[in-house]
Scaffold this active site. Structure first.
Site, short mmCIF file in Angstrom:
data_model
loop_
_atom_site.label_atom_id
_atom_site.label_comp_id
_atom_site.label_asym_id
_atom_site.label_seq_id
_atom_site.Cartn_x
_atom_site.Cartn_y
_atom_site.Cartn_z
N GLY A 161 0.81 -1.21 0.00
CA GLY A 161 0.00 0.00 0.00
C GLY A 161 0.84 1.26 0.00
CB CYS A 162 1.64 3.60 2.72
SG CYS A 162 -0.09 3.93 3.17
CB ILE A 163 5.95 0.52 1.18
CG1 ILE A 163 5.98 0.59 2.70
CG2 ILE A 163 7.36 0.35 0.62
CD1 ILE A 163 6.64 1.82 3.26
CB THR A 166 6.00 6.12 -0.51
OG1 THR A 166 4.89 6.51 0.30
CG2 THR A 166 7.19 7.01 -0.21
#
Length: 225
Positions: A161-163, A166
């Site tokens: 998700g966020c990794i 990013t």
């Protein structure tokens, strides 16, 4: 990163996958000259067994803290992200509407507090976000640019998700994404592994904690001279 593209295939499909990726995506960017470290969303929700976001990611946090120690020694910027929503969730848009556990990140909810051992230093930057990427609708890109940063060392949760978001945005904003393999975690090993594989193939380099710490140690020695 352990390169699954070089593993012996279990079947014809795995062999085709390995050959396809080796032919199309077999390049490394390498480290740049001026890095920053980011620790993405290491908050209590992912460590509390009573929360549905619990992901058993203590080993990732432990690795990230070791990388942070090396980053501090090397005197490079250390940045943290968390997720903070208005009590109505209105600033979370469709993300808040779709991912119901995001309600734990409404301002003031204890699940949004830092995980044990992760209290930022007063000199370190905290960026609050409402979406997956640490770059989306935040000041991160302009901050890194103003500091002359060319490389972003990425740690945190969750890998799929966020990794991933990013990492992709780091690439798209012109920074070298270095994803620290042991310092990222997910709720299941399958999406964790597949997303590390894909990020390493297309967007940045997935590197081991050891490789990153050794590189940072070299930077630290340069600073002390």
């Amino acid at each position: 990163m352990t390169d699954s593209r070089n593993d012996e295939p279990d079947d014809d499909h795995a062999e085709s996958l390995a050959q396809s990726y080796r032919r199309a995506y077999d390049n490394r960017i390498g480290f740049g000259r001026k890095p920053a470290l980011i620790l993405v969303d290491f908050v209590r929700a992912y460590f509390d067994r009573d929360c549905e976001l619990y992901a058993d990611v203590q080993p990732a946090l432990d690795a990230a803290l070791r990388v942070r120690a090396a980053a501090r020694e090397a005197q490079i910027p250390v940045i943290y992200t968390n997720v903070v929503f208005h009590e109505s969730g209105m600033n979370g848009g469709r993300f808040f509407q779709k991912a119901l556990p995001l309600r734990h990140f409404v301002a003031g909810n204890p699940m949004g507090a830092w995980a044990d051992g992760l209290e930022p230093a007063a000199s370190e930057l905290v960026i609050s976000k409402q979406y997956a990427s640490a770059f989306f609708a935040t000041s991160l890109s302009s901050t890194l640019t103003a500091m002359g940063i060319d490389t972003l060392l990425i740690t945190g949760v969750t890998t799929s998700g966020c990794i991933r978001a990013t990492c992709v945005d780091s690439c798209q904003h012109g920074f070298i994404p270095i994803v620290v393999e042991e310092a990222c975690g997910d709720r299941h090993p399958a999406p964790h592994a597949s997303n590390l594989f894909d990020m390493d193939a297309k967007y940045g380099d997935v590197c081991s904690e050891h490789e990153v710490v050794v590189w940072l140690s070299g930077l630290g020695q340069s600073v002390r001279r």
